[in-house]
Design a protein around this motif. Structure first.
Motif, PDB file in Angstrom:
ATOM      1  N   UNK A 352       0.831  -1.210   0.000  1.00  0.00           N
ATOM      2  CA  UNK A 352       0.000   0.000   0.000  1.00  0.00           C
ATOM      3  C   UNK A 352       0.866   1.262   0.000  1.00  0.00           C
ATOM      4  N   UNK A 353       1.950   1.252   0.783  1.00  0.00           N
ATOM      5  CA  UNK A 353       2.828   2.424   0.818  1.00  0.00           C
ATOM      6  C   UNK A 353       3.491   2.645  -0.532  1.00  0.00           C
ATOM      7  N   UNK A 354       3.896   1.566  -1.196  1.00  0.00           N
ATOM      8  CA  UNK A 354       4.534   1.703  -2.504  1.00  0.00           C
ATOM      9  C   UNK A 354       3.548   2.230  -3.541  1.00  0.00           C
ATOM     10  N   UNK A 355       2.321   1.716  -3.513  1.00  0.00           N
ATOM     11  CA  UNK A 355       1.321   2.198  -4.470  1.00  0.00           C
ATOM     12  C   UNK A 355       0.963   3.653  -4.203  1.00  0.00           C
ATOM     13  N   UNK A 356       0.923   4.051  -2.928  1.00  0.00           N
ATOM     14  CA  UNK A 356       0.644   5.443  -2.611  1.00  0.00           C
ATOM     15  C   UNK A 356       1.734   6.363  -3.156  1.00  0.00           C
ATOM     16  N   UNK A 357       2.986   5.948  -3.009  1.00  0.00           N
ATOM     17  CA  UNK A 357       4.083   6.756  -3.558  1.00  0.00           C
ATOM     18  C   UNK A 357       4.007   6.830  -5.072  1.00  0.00           C
ATOM     19  N   UNK A 358       3.631   5.723  -5.712  1.00  0.00           N
ATOM     20  CA  UNK A 358       3.515   5.740  -7.168  1.00  0.00           C
ATOM     21  C   UNK A 358       2.410   6.689  -7.623  1.00  0.00           C
ATOM     22  N   UNK A 359       1.262   6.661  -6.922  1.00  0.00           N
ATOM     23  CA  UNK A 359       0.177   7.568  -7.285  1.00  0.00           C
ATOM     24  C   UNK A 359       0.575   9.025  -7.069  1.00  0.00           C
ATOM     25  N   UNK A 360       1.259   9.296  -5.975  1.00  0.00           N
ATOM     26  CA  UNK A 360       1.695  10.675  -5.727  1.00  0.00           C
ATOM     27  C   UNK A 360       2.696  11.131  -6.782  1.00  0.00           C
ATOM     28  N   UNK A 361       3.579  10.227  -7.196  1.00  0.00           N
ATOM     29  CA  UNK A 361       4.542  10.605  -8.238  1.00  0.00           C
ATOM     30  C   UNK A 361       3.859  10.823  -9.572  1.00  0.00           C
ATOM     31  N   UNK A 362       2.836   9.995  -9.887  1.00  0.00           N
ATOM     32  CA  UNK A 362       2.091  10.188 -11.133  1.00  0.00           C
ATOM     33  C   UNK A 362       1.371  11.524 -11.121  1.00  0.00           C
ATOM     34  N   UNK A 363       0.755  11.872  -9.963  1.00  0.00           N
ATOM     35  CA  UNK A 363       0.066  13.162  -9.858  1.00  0.00           C
ATOM     36  C   UNK A 363       1.045  14.317 -10.009  1.00  0.00           C
ATOM     37  N   UNK A 364       2.226  14.171  -9.421  1.00  0.00           N
ATOM     38  CA  UNK A 364       3.230  15.234  -9.550  1.00  0.00           C
ATOM     39  C   UNK A 364       3.720  15.368 -10.983  1.00  0.00           C
ATOM     40  N   UNK A 365       3.892  14.239 -11.686  1.00  0.00           N
ATOM     41  CA  UNK A 365       4.342  14.301 -13.069  1.00  0.00           C
ATOM     42  C   UNK A 365       3.286  14.916 -13.980  1.00  0.00           C
ATOM     43  N   UNK A 366       2.002  14.687 -13.655  1.00  0.00           N
ATOM     44  CA  UNK A 366       0.949  15.305 -14.467  1.00  0.00           C
ATOM     45  C   UNK A 366       1.005  16.824 -14.395  1.00  0.00           C
ATOM     46  N   UNK A 367       1.456  17.353 -13.255  1.00  0.00           N
ATOM     47  CA  UNK A 367       1.589  18.806 -13.147  1.00  0.00           C
ATOM     48  C   UNK A 367       2.756  19.364 -13.928  1.00  0.00           C
ATOM     49  N   UNK A 368       3.704  18.512 -14.319  1.00  0.00           N
ATOM     50  CA  UNK A 368       4.869  18.955 -15.079  1.00  0.00           C
ATOM     51  C   UNK A 368       4.813  18.536 -16.542  1.00  0.00           C
ATOM     52  N   UNK A 369       3.905  17.631 -16.889  1.00  0.00           N
ATOM     53  CA  UNK A 369       3.840  17.134 -18.264  1.00  0.00           C
ATOM     54  C   UNK A 369       3.348  18.235 -19.197  1.00  0.00           C
ATOM     55  N   UNK A 370       3.935  18.374 -20.381  1.00  0.00           N
ATOM     56  CA  UNK A 370       3.509  19.429 -21.312  1.00  0.00           C
ATOM     57  C   UNK A 370       2.093  19.182 -21.822  1.00  0.00           C
ATOM     58  N   UNK A 371       1.398  20.284 -22.117  1.00  0.00           N
ATOM     59  CA  UNK A 371       0.018  20.222 -22.592  1.00  0.00           C
ATOM     60  C   UNK A 371      -0.012  20.107 -24.108  1.00  0.00           C
ATOM     61  N   UNK A 372      -1.058  19.432 -24.595  1.00  0.00           N
ATOM     62  CA  UNK A 372      -1.299  19.306 -26.025  1.00  0.00           C
ATOM     63  C   UNK A 372      -2.729  19.699 -26.320  1.00  0.00           C
ATOM     64  N   UNK A 373      -2.979  20.106 -27.544  1.00  0.00           N
ATOM     65  CA  UNK A 373      -4.331  20.486 -27.981  1.00  0.00           C
ATOM     66  C   UNK A 373      -4.746  19.575 -29.122  1.00  0.00           C
ATOM     67  N   UNK A 374      -5.931  19.016 -29.001  1.00  0.00           N
ATOM     68  CA  UNK A 374      -6.446  18.093 -30.016  1.00  0.00           C
ATOM     69  C   UNK A 374      -7.889  18.461 -30.322  1.00  0.00           C
ATOM     70  N   UNK A 375      -8.250  18.369 -31.600  1.00  0.00           N
ATOM     71  CA  UNK A 375      -9.615  18.693 -32.031  1.00  0.00           C
ATOM     72  C   UNK A 375     -10.385  17.401 -32.286  1.00  0.00           C
ATOM     73  N   UNK A 376     -11.680  17.451 -31.984  1.00  0.00           N
ATOM     74  CA  UNK A 376     -12.568  16.310 -32.183  1.00  0.00           C
ATOM     75  C   UNK A 376     -13.791  16.790 -32.951  1.00  0.00           C
TER      76      UNK A 376
END
Length: 703
Positions: A352-376
């Motif tokens: 559980x502790x390892x999965x919590x750290x992974x989720x927190x790291x994923x959330x932190x990376x989402x804040x740094x990941x570059x944005x893209x624009x796509x049309x539908x």
């Protein structure tokens, strides 16, 4: 120099001696623990496998057995294979062969059996004896195909009905009504299809068809039924992963096909535990060693955390290996995560502790990941509605928001396009969402039939009785003598009495004592008179009997999309006067119309839920303010099968009237009283029924 050379030679010989000593010790140790021979024999009705070793064993080696394929495995730690081969063919009794495989410092002996059995191991000098229990031979089944009933009828009988239904958990059910409970049924699986045959039966012409049941959302796609000789053959075509079952109750036969859900985190697919069965019998064995035994038995690679410690004592007999692993993990408070064919086992808190750290790291990376624009490009859905759904939730409800906190969505109404700006993973989720919601909406045709029937009956009997006396007009004495000069005159009015007494005036020849005629009825008149005395008695009988039947059928129909309200209306507006507070009047209009208002909802099973509001207004009586409106209104919700018809409501009224008009006292006389009264009887029945027939419109029919 000589002394230095001597010392150097001395050191070299010492090293050679030490190396040679270690080699001799290793060879001696190997010679002390090695398997020399394996043989099989039958002693006292039991099969015995004898394993000869160079040195006696300190303890009986641990082992386990599996059911399919039937095997018994024994592990010899610190023992090598000195036979020079790894397989010994025996082919005696239940034993086929023996495999001896060395891996590092351990050798595993596997007994390959024909059928699973139990065993006992015992030490005898330098040998290990494995005694296997005798296996009782089971006679093979005559037929692997299940037969639900033996056909005892010599005549071919027709099937009664064929139906398809959706069961629990997305299962598809084919329900067949048999002629009786003695019809033989044969079911078998051929590749990816199920074939069901009904012995000594015929198929009516109306049931010879191919059912397309894709819309029910079950694994079954098509059901084809046809005649094949003296039997009826049914071919069921499912798709995906599925399992089937069949059962019969009296004269009803049911084939049920259930989907098999694939869980990537489960060790074996299907309901419950489905691993190969094994037997484990250990006393105070380390958990890490036990996990290694299970890893050797299965095709999984097991990675054990350093924090996994402790020992366990267990005895499991013929238990699926995935259930055995689950029992071990629960007993020691361990958890498991599966990635492909690799299992990571660690304490639950650590996982559980390892999965919590992974989720927190994923959330932190989402804040740094570059944005893209796509049309539908939206085809069937409005882009503005989709943009509002994607951005729903706001900062206070990010759990309900599809986009990330940095994401945004805007719509362009002219081209009906949607522009989404977000990280790549969220754009992929948006694309999957749009693929599910941007689809053509199914349409429903709703037809209503409003039937109004009336039945009227009227019966009446009337009479007119009158008379006059013209003797006074002809010069004679009027009236009738009583005594002496006293006379009495009769008439229907004061003037007639005066005229008939001779006091003046003209006698009314149309005067009636009883005037109860039937209007618009047939009449019959009789006159009794004295021509000499000019006295007349007139009688007229009139009668009427009328019987009428009427029927009015109104049939509004409308087509609309699923869960979209539709209204169709036809009628007339009637004027009426409305007075204002100043005393002035104005003209207003009121509708008398036939109106159908409906909202359909298609269920996953293919049925249709209808929210109905039906009005049937007609023009009523005319009043001083205008026409009255006769209203009939039904508002309800009903569930109807596709293409079915249901009566959603009805109104029935009956008016019966019996009336009598008569002269007091005289009208109550028996027999003669009929000449002094009028009787009428009328009856009117009115009935209105509303029939509703919804039908899902296919794309081709819609176009």
């Amino acid at each position: 120099m000589n002394k230095q050379n001597f010392e150097m030679a001395k050191r070299i010989w010492q090293r050679i001696f030490i190396a040679a000593s270690l080699t001799v010790l290793a060879l001696g140790a190997q010679a002390q623990s090695a398997i020399e021979a394996v043989s099989g024999s039958i002693q006292g009705g039991s099969e015995v496998v004898k394993i000869d070793l160079t040195q006696p064993l300190a303890a009986i080696p641990t082992g386990f057995s599996i059911q399919s394929p039937a095997r018994i495995a024994l592990d010899f730690p610190g023992v090598s294979n000195a036979m020079g081969r790894s397989t010994v063919e025996i082919n005696q009794g239940n034993l086929k062969s023996v495999s001896v495989v060395q891996a590092g410092e351990r050798t595993r002996v596997v007994l390959n059996l024909k059928q699973a059995t139990t065993y006992k191991a015992q030490l005898q000098g330098k040998s290990l004896l494995v005694v296997m229990d005798t296996v009782v031979a089971v006679a093979p089944s005559v037929s692997a195909t299940p037969v639900f009933a033996e056909n005892r009828s010599r005549d071919t009988l027709p099937l009664k009905d064929l139906d398809f239904r959706r069961g629990d958990e997305g299962a598809g059910r084919v329900v067949v009504a048999l002629p009786n409970n003695q019809v033989g049924v044969d079911i078998r699986q051929q590749g990816q299809t199920l074939v069901v045959e009904f012995m000594k039966t015929t198929l009516p012409e109306g049931m010879r068809r191919r059912l397309d049941v894709t819309d029910f959302g079950t694994p079954v796609q098509n059901v084809t039924t046809f005649q094949a000789g003296d039997r009826v053959r049914m071919v069921i075509e499912p798709k995906g992963n599925w399992v089937h079952s069949a059962y019969q109750t009296d004269d009803q036969f049911v084939v049920e096909v259930k989907p098999v859900k694939i869980d990537p985190g489960k060790l074996t697919q299907g309901p419950g535990y489905n691993g190969q069965k094994l037997s484990l019998n250990f006393q105070n064995i380390e958990v890490r060693s036990l996990l290694q035994v299970i890893a050797d038995f299965t095709n999984f690679n097991i990675i054990t955390s350093d924090s996994v410690t402790g020992s366990v004592t267990l005895r499991l007999q013929d238990v699926p290996w995935d259930q055995a692993l689950d029992i071990i993990l629960q007993a020691k408070g361990l958890g498991m995560r599966k990635t492909g064919n690799v299992l990571w086992i660690a304490p639950r808190d650590e996982i559980n502790a390892k999965e919590k750290l992974e989720l927190e790291s994923v959330t932190a990376l989402q804040g740094l990941e570059p944005l893209r624009t796509q049309s539908f490009q939206m085809n069937y859905t409005k882009a503005a509605e989709v943009a509002a759904q994607l951005a729903a939730g706001g900062s206070g409800a990010n759990s309900a928001r599809i986009l990330s906190p940095r994401g945004s969505a805007i719509s362009e109404a002219r081209t009906n396009q949607l522009f989404v700006t977000d990280i790549a993973s969220k754009l992929e989720q948006v694309q999957q969402l749009i693929a599910k919601i941007d689809i053509p909406v199914r349409q429903v045709m709703i037809e209503a039939r409003i039937v109004e029937a009336s039945d009227t009956f009227n019966k009446a009997l009337g009479v007119r009785l009158g008379g006059f006396d013209q003797r006074a007009q002809k010069g004679g004495d009027g009236g009738y003598g009583i005594s002496g000069d006293n006379r009495v005159a009769f008439g229907t009015s004061y003037s007639n009495v005066v005229a008939s007494s001779g006091a003046g005036g003209t006698v009314d020849t149309s005067s009636n004592f009883v005037n109860f005629p039937v209007l618009d009825g047939a009449s019959f008149a009789v006159s009794i008179f004295n021509s000499a005395a000019n006295r007349f008695l007139n009688l007229e009988l009139s009668a009427l009997e009328a019987d009428g039947k009427g029927k009015v059928v109104s049939s509004p129909r409308v087509i609309t999309a699923d869960q979209i309200q539709a209204v169709i209306e036809q009628g007339t507006e009637f004027p009426y006067q409305v007075a204002s507070s100043s005393g002035a009047t104005s003209i207003a209009f009121r509708k008398a119309s036939l109106k159908l208002e409906v909202t359909p909802q298609i269920t996953p099973e293919g049925n249709i839920i209808l929210n109905l509001d039906v009005n049937k207004d007609t023009r009523g009586i005319q009043t001083s303010a205008g026409y009255a409106i006769d209203t009939k209104h039904i508002k309800t919700q009903v569930l109807v099968e596709n293409g079915g018809t249901v009566v959603v409501g009805g109104i029935f009224t009956e008016d019966s009237v019996d009336s009598v008009d008569k002269v007091p006292l005289l009208g109550d006389l028996p027999g003669v009283g009929t000449l002094f009264k009028r009787t009428s009887r009328s009856s009117e029945k009115r009935e209105m029924l509303v029939f509703i027939t919804p039908k899902v419109v296919t794309d081709k029919a819609s176009r």
